[in-house]
Design a protein around this motif. Structure first.
Motif, PDB file in Angstrom:
ATOM      1  N   SER A 101       0.833  -1.209   0.000  1.00 55.94           N
ATOM      2  CA  SER A 101       0.000   0.000   0.000  1.00 55.94           C
ATOM      3  C   SER A 101       0.869   1.261   0.000  1.00 55.94           C
ATOM      4  O   SER A 101       0.424   2.324  -0.432  1.00 55.94           O
ATOM      5  N   ALA A 102       2.098   1.144   0.459  1.00 55.58           N
ATOM      6  CA  ALA A 102       3.021   2.279   0.411  1.00 55.58           C
ATOM      7  C   ALA A 102       3.336   2.665  -1.034  1.00 55.58           C
ATOM      8  O   ALA A 102       3.566   3.845  -1.332  1.00 55.58           O
ATOM      9  N   GLY A 145       0.687   4.888  -2.134  1.00 55.35           N
ATOM     10  CA  GLY A 145       0.945   6.190  -1.537  1.00 55.35           C
ATOM     11  C   GLY A 145       2.013   6.968  -2.284  1.00 55.35           C
ATOM     12  O   GLY A 145       1.921   8.180  -2.434  1.00 55.35           O
ATOM     13  N   THR A 178       1.663  10.549  -3.976  1.00 53.11           N
ATOM     14  CA  THR A 178       2.605  11.611  -3.654  1.00 53.11           C
ATOM     15  C   THR A 178       3.165  12.231  -4.923  1.00 53.11           C
ATOM     16  O   THR A 178       3.233  13.451  -5.061  1.00 53.11           O
ATOM     17  N   ALA A 223       1.968  10.410   1.933  1.00 53.15           N
ATOM     18  CA  ALA A 223       0.941   9.432   1.549  1.00 53.15           C
ATOM     19  C   ALA A 223       1.440   7.988   1.658  1.00 53.15           C
ATOM     20  O   ALA A 223       0.628   7.078   1.790  1.00 53.15           O
ATOM     21  N   CYS A 224       2.734   7.760   1.638  1.00 53.53           N
ATOM     22  CA  CYS A 224       3.279   6.396   1.769  1.00 53.53           C
ATOM     23  C   CYS A 224       2.968   5.795   3.131  1.00 53.53           C
ATOM     24  O   CYS A 224       2.968   4.580   3.293  1.00 53.53           O
ATOM     25  N   VAL A 237       0.090   6.379   4.844  1.00 53.55           N
ATOM     26  CA  VAL A 237      -1.347   6.246   5.066  1.00 53.55           C
ATOM     27  C   VAL A 237      -1.822   4.795   4.940  1.00 53.55           C
ATOM     28  O   VAL A 237      -2.560   4.308   5.801  1.00 53.55           O
ATOM     29  N   GLY A 238      -1.428   4.086   3.887  1.00 58.79           N
ATOM     30  CA  GLY A 238      -1.883   2.710   3.678  1.00 58.79           C
ATOM     31  C   GLY A 238      -1.511   1.784   4.820  1.00 58.79           C
ATOM     32  O   GLY A 238      -2.376   1.124   5.404  1.00 58.79           O
TER      33      GLY A 238
END
Length: 144
Positions: free
Chosen positions: A35-36, A39, A43, A51-52, A54-55
């Motif tokens: 998920s990163a 993100g 970004t 955002a990396c 958040v996941g």
């Protein structure tokens, strides 16, 4: 007779425990790492900054009580992505303080950090899907 959760000792990092972990839990652990990557795309596309993180954070918060392997791997992914973000921020500050001269150092380091981040994130996703507790090198363990 069941064993209380606090008395269960997790296996050491890198130990293959794939047979003991359900496929759904291994899949969620893989998503926590990968998920990163989503993100990173956000970004790059929208300038979303961190955002990396958040996941892995969302997966950890949602699954930490119901899936111990997912919680462990999501926490690991979260710590690694926070560490990478801090390193990138330090290079940005270095560049700003030196009025751009620090970019001579920062740009090559950003490339190395970016390639390392991508490779390690993919390796972690694959290992998590195999049921192996992956530990990132160079990660600060901020979330315990």
């Amino acid at each position: 007779m069941s064993v209380p959760p606090e008395s269960v000792v997790p296996p050491p990092p890198g130990e293959h425990i794939g047979g003991d972990i359900p496929a759904e839990e291994r899949t969620w652990a893989m998503f926590a790492h990968l998920s990163a990557l989503i993100g990173a795309v956000l970004t790059a596309s929208f300038g979303a900054g961190w955002a990396c993180v958040v996941g892995p954070l969302v997966i950890w918060l949602v699954k930490k009580d119901s899936m111990p392997f997912v919680a462990d791997q999501a926490k690991e992914a979260l710590n690694f992505n926070i560490s990478v973000a801090i390193a990138s921020l330090v290079l940005l500050v270095l560049s700003a303080i030196t009025f751009g001269i620090g970019l001579i150092i920062a740009i090559p380091l950003w490339v190395v950090i970016g390639i390392g981040w991508l490779v390690l994130t993919i390796i972690a996703g694959v290992k998590a899907n195999e049921g192996v507790r992956y530990r990132y090198p160079f990660a600060l363990r901020l979330i315990k």
